[in-house]
Write a protein that holds these residues in place. Structure first.
Motif, PDB file in Angstrom:
ATOM      1  N   PRO A  11       0.728  -1.497  -0.096  1.00 47.72           N
ATOM      2  CA  PRO A  11       0.079   0.074  -0.175  1.00 47.72           C
ATOM      3  C   PRO A  11       0.733   1.225   0.050  1.00 47.72           C
ATOM      4  O   PRO A  11       0.172   2.473  -0.403  1.00 47.72           O
ATOM      5  N   GLN A  12       2.122   1.305   0.391  1.00 48.72           N
ATOM      6  CA  GLN A  12       2.877   2.473   0.377  1.00 48.72           C
ATOM      7  C   GLN A  12       3.709   2.495  -0.807  1.00 48.72           C
ATOM      8  O   GLN A  12       4.514   3.560  -1.287  1.00 48.72           O
ATOM      9  N   ALA A  13       3.374   1.592  -2.038  1.00 48.72           N
ATOM     10  CA  ALA A  13       3.987   1.964  -3.417  1.00 48.72           C
ATOM     11  C   ALA A  13       3.663   3.068  -3.808  1.00 48.72           C
ATOM     12  O   ALA A  13       2.267   3.401  -3.870  1.00 48.72           O
ATOM     13  N   PRO A  14       4.312   3.858  -4.718  1.00 47.98           N
ATOM     14  CA  PRO A  14       3.657   4.788  -5.587  1.00 47.98           C
ATOM     15  C   PRO A  14       3.154   4.424  -6.609  1.00 47.98           C
ATOM     16  O   PRO A  14       2.989   3.188  -6.892  1.00 47.98           O
ATOM     17  N   ALA A  15       2.000   5.213  -7.038  1.00 47.69           N
ATOM     18  CA  ALA A  15       1.029   4.756  -8.063  1.00 47.69           C
ATOM     19  C   ALA A  15       1.887   4.686  -9.398  1.00 47.69           C
ATOM     20  O   ALA A  15       2.547   5.565  -9.766  1.00 47.69           O
ATOM     21  N   PRO A  16       1.628   3.506 -10.360  1.00 49.04           N
ATOM     22  CA  PRO A  16       2.509   3.566 -11.624  1.00 49.04           C
ATOM     23  C   PRO A  16       2.229   4.926 -12.448  1.00 49.04           C
ATOM     24  O   PRO A  16       1.102   5.182 -12.304  1.00 49.04           O
ATOM     25  N   ASN A  17       3.314   5.233 -12.997  1.00 51.73           N
ATOM     26  CA  ASN A  17       2.978   6.070 -14.092  1.00 51.73           C
ATOM     27  C   ASN A  17       3.626   5.881 -15.496  1.00 51.73           C
ATOM     28  O   ASN A  17       3.846   6.775 -16.134  1.00 51.73           O
ATOM     29  N   SER A  18       4.075   4.622 -15.626  1.00 51.91           N
ATOM     30  CA  SER A  18       4.483   4.006 -16.984  1.00 51.91           C
ATOM     31  C   SER A  18       4.485   2.817 -16.990  1.00 51.91           C
ATOM     32  O   SER A  18       4.405   1.881 -15.735  1.00 51.91           O
ATOM     33  N   LEU A  19       4.351   2.518 -18.102  1.00 53.67           N
ATOM     34  CA  LEU A  19       4.404   0.768 -18.574  1.00 53.67           C
ATOM     35  C   LEU A  19       5.481   0.566 -19.675  1.00 53.67           C
ATOM     36  O   LEU A  19       5.187   1.021 -20.808  1.00 53.67           O
ATOM     37  N   TYR A  83       5.334 -11.756 -17.482  1.00 52.95           N
ATOM     38  CA  TYR A  83       5.247 -11.059 -16.180  1.00 52.95           C
ATOM     39  C   TYR A  83       4.809  -9.848 -16.399  1.00 52.95           C
ATOM     40  O   TYR A  83       5.403  -8.764 -16.436  1.00 52.95           O
ATOM     41  N   THR A  84       3.366  -9.607 -16.003  1.00 51.75           N
ATOM     42  CA  THR A  84       2.855  -8.407 -15.925  1.00 51.75           C
ATOM     43  C   THR A  84       1.773  -8.064 -14.867  1.00 51.75           C
ATOM     44  O   THR A  84       0.877  -7.377 -15.134  1.00 51.75           O
ATOM     45  N   ASP A  85       2.210  -8.356 -13.826  1.00 48.22           N
ATOM     46  CA  ASP A  85       1.451  -8.294 -12.358  1.00 48.22           C
ATOM     47  C   ASP A  85       1.325  -6.800 -12.189  1.00 48.22           C
ATOM     48  O   ASP A  85       2.258  -6.203 -11.717  1.00 48.22           O
ATOM     49  N   PRO A  86       0.032  -6.153 -12.223  1.00 50.83           N
ATOM     50  CA  PRO A  86       0.102  -4.680 -11.714  1.00 50.83           C
ATOM     51  C   PRO A  86       0.510  -4.448 -10.188  1.00 50.83           C
ATOM     52  O   PRO A  86       0.591  -3.232  -9.934  1.00 50.83           O
ATOM     53  N   ARG A  87       0.313  -5.611  -9.311  1.00 48.94           N
ATOM     54  CA  ARG A  87       0.830  -5.246  -8.082  1.00 48.94           C
ATOM     55  C   ARG A  87       2.341  -5.139  -7.881  1.00 48.94           C
ATOM     56  O   ARG A  87       2.779  -4.698  -6.853  1.00 48.94           O
ATOM     57  N   HIS A  88       3.188  -5.458  -8.879  1.00 45.57           N
ATOM     58  CA  HIS A  88       4.658  -5.228  -8.877  1.00 45.57           C
ATOM     59  C   HIS A  88       5.164  -3.632  -9.442  1.00 45.57           C
ATOM     60  O   HIS A  88       4.616  -3.584 -10.737  1.00 45.57           O
ATOM     61  N   SER A  94      16.015   8.108  -9.739  1.00 49.00           N
ATOM     62  CA  SER A  94      16.590   9.226 -10.705  1.00 49.00           C
ATOM     63  C   SER A  94      15.724  10.181 -11.116  1.00 49.00           C
ATOM     64  O   SER A  94      15.875  11.199 -11.417  1.00 49.00           O
ATOM     65  N   ASN A  95      14.411   9.739 -11.399  1.00 49.41           N
ATOM     66  CA  ASN A  95      13.513  10.335 -12.260  1.00 49.41           C
ATOM     67  C   ASN A  95      11.968  10.227 -11.898  1.00 49.41           C
ATOM     68  O   ASN A  95      11.164  10.868 -12.430  1.00 49.41           O
ATOM     69  N   GLY A  96      11.721   9.579 -10.718  1.00 47.58           N
ATOM     70  CA  GLY A  96      10.292   9.358 -10.294  1.00 47.58           C
ATOM     71  C   GLY A  96       9.439   8.264 -10.738  1.00 47.58           C
ATOM     72  O   GLY A  96       8.172   8.365 -10.950  1.00 47.58           O
ATOM     73  N   GLU A  97      10.167   7.902 -11.988  1.00 51.33           N
ATOM     74  CA  GLU A  97       9.389   6.832 -12.730  1.00 51.33           C
ATOM     75  C   GLU A  97       8.768   5.802 -11.880  1.00 51.33           C
ATOM     76  O   GLU A  97       9.805   5.150 -11.067  1.00 51.33           O
ATOM     77  N   ALA A  98       7.744   5.603 -11.993  1.00 47.28           N
ATOM     78  CA  ALA A  98       7.069   4.284 -11.189  1.00 47.28           C
ATOM     79  C   ALA A  98       6.235   3.335 -12.127  1.00 47.28           C
ATOM     80  O   ALA A  98       5.191   3.625 -12.796  1.00 47.28           O
ATOM     81  N   ARG A  99       6.952   2.327 -12.434  1.00 50.51           N
ATOM     82  CA  ARG A  99       6.810   1.492 -13.733  1.00 50.51           C
ATOM     83  C   ARG A  99       6.102   0.039 -13.010  1.00 50.51           C
ATOM     84  O   ARG A  99       6.500  -0.371 -12.240  1.00 50.51           O
ATOM     85  N   GLN A 100       4.919   0.078 -13.715  1.00 48.27           N
ATOM     86  CA  GLN A 100       4.197  -1.303 -13.627  1.00 48.27           C
ATOM     87  C   GLN A 100       4.964  -2.448 -14.303  1.00 48.27           C
ATOM     88  O   GLN A 100       5.531  -2.070 -15.483  1.00 48.27           O
ATOM     89  N   GLU A 101       5.120  -3.563 -13.594  1.00 48.72           N
ATOM     90  CA  GLU A 101       5.716  -4.595 -14.197  1.00 48.72           C
ATOM     91  C   GLU A 101       5.420  -5.198 -15.746  1.00 48.72           C
ATOM     92  O   GLU A 101       4.100  -5.276 -15.824  1.00 48.72           O
TER      93      GLU A 101
END
Length: 161
Positions: A11-19, A83-88, A94-101
Motif C-alpha cells: 500500500p506504500q508503493a507509488p502509483a504507477p506512471n509508466s508501462l 510477467y505483467t502483475d500490476p501489483r509489482h 533518478s527520475n520518479g518513474e514508477a513502472r508497472q511490471e
C-alpha cells in the motif's frame, strides 16, 4: 546514486506512471549454470535484461541487454513466460518513474565473451542451481528463475502472469 526500488502488493508503493515492455534473459552454459548480475542500482542479483527500444525486436533487445550488462553474446533459445502483475511496481529514484511490471523472459545460450561487469552490474558470474537461493534477489526475479527451473524439471510450458 540512483536506485531501483521494487514494491509488491504494498500500500506504500507509488502509483504507477509508466508501462515499459522489458525483457529478461536466462542464459545457461553447458554446465547448467545461470548467468547472473549483481545490479548496481539495488545490489540484488538478477538475470540480465532491460527495456525494449523502439525499432528493436524482442530477441534483439535480449541479446543487446545481455551483452551490455554481462559481456556475453547470446543466442535466444526459448520462452519462460510473461510477467505483467500490476501489483509489482518499480520506482526509479533518478527520475520518479514508477513502472508497472511488464517483462517477457527468454532463455538463451552463450556464444561468445567473458563475464564482465558494466555500469549496470557490479558483478557478473555463472551461478549454479544450488547457489541461487543463497543470493539476495527481488521476489519477482526469484519467481522468474523458479519458473525456468520448474520447466526443466517437469516440461511445463511458458508462464503467463
Amino acid at each position: 546514486m540512483a536506485r531501483r526500488l521494487d514494491f509488491y502488493d504494498d500500500p506504500q508503493a507509488p502509483a504507477p506512471n509508466s508501462l515499459v515492455p522489458s525483457v529478461n534473459v536466462i542464459v545457461t552454459n553447458d554446465a547448467g549454470e545461470i548467468l547472473m548480475i549483481r545490479r548496481s542500482d539495488n545490489d540484488n542479483w538478477a538475470v540480465p535484461g532491460g527495456a525494449i527500444d523502439l525499432g528493436e525486436s524482442l530477441p534483439q533487445a535480449a541479446i543487446r541487454e545481455t551483452l551490455e550488462e554481462t559481456g556475453i553474446t547470446c543466442e535466444i533459445t526459448g520462452l519462460v513466460g510473461t510477467y505483467t502483475d500490476p501489483r509489482h511496481v518499480i520506482l526509479y529514484t533518478s527520475n520518479g518513474e514508477a513502472r508497472q511490471e511488464f517483462s517477457i523472459v527468454l532463455t538463451a545460450r552463450p556464444v561468445a565473451g567473458e563475464p564482465t561487469p558494466s555500469d549496470e552490474s557490479k558483478e557478473v558470474r555463472w551461478v549454479s542451481r544450488d547457489e541461487i537461493d543463497s543470493l539476495t534477489s527481488d521476489r519477482s526475479m526469484r519467481l522468474r528463475i523458479g519458473h525456468f527451473l520448474e520447466s526443466l524439471d517437469d516440461a511445463t510450458g511458458p508462464h503467463i502472469g
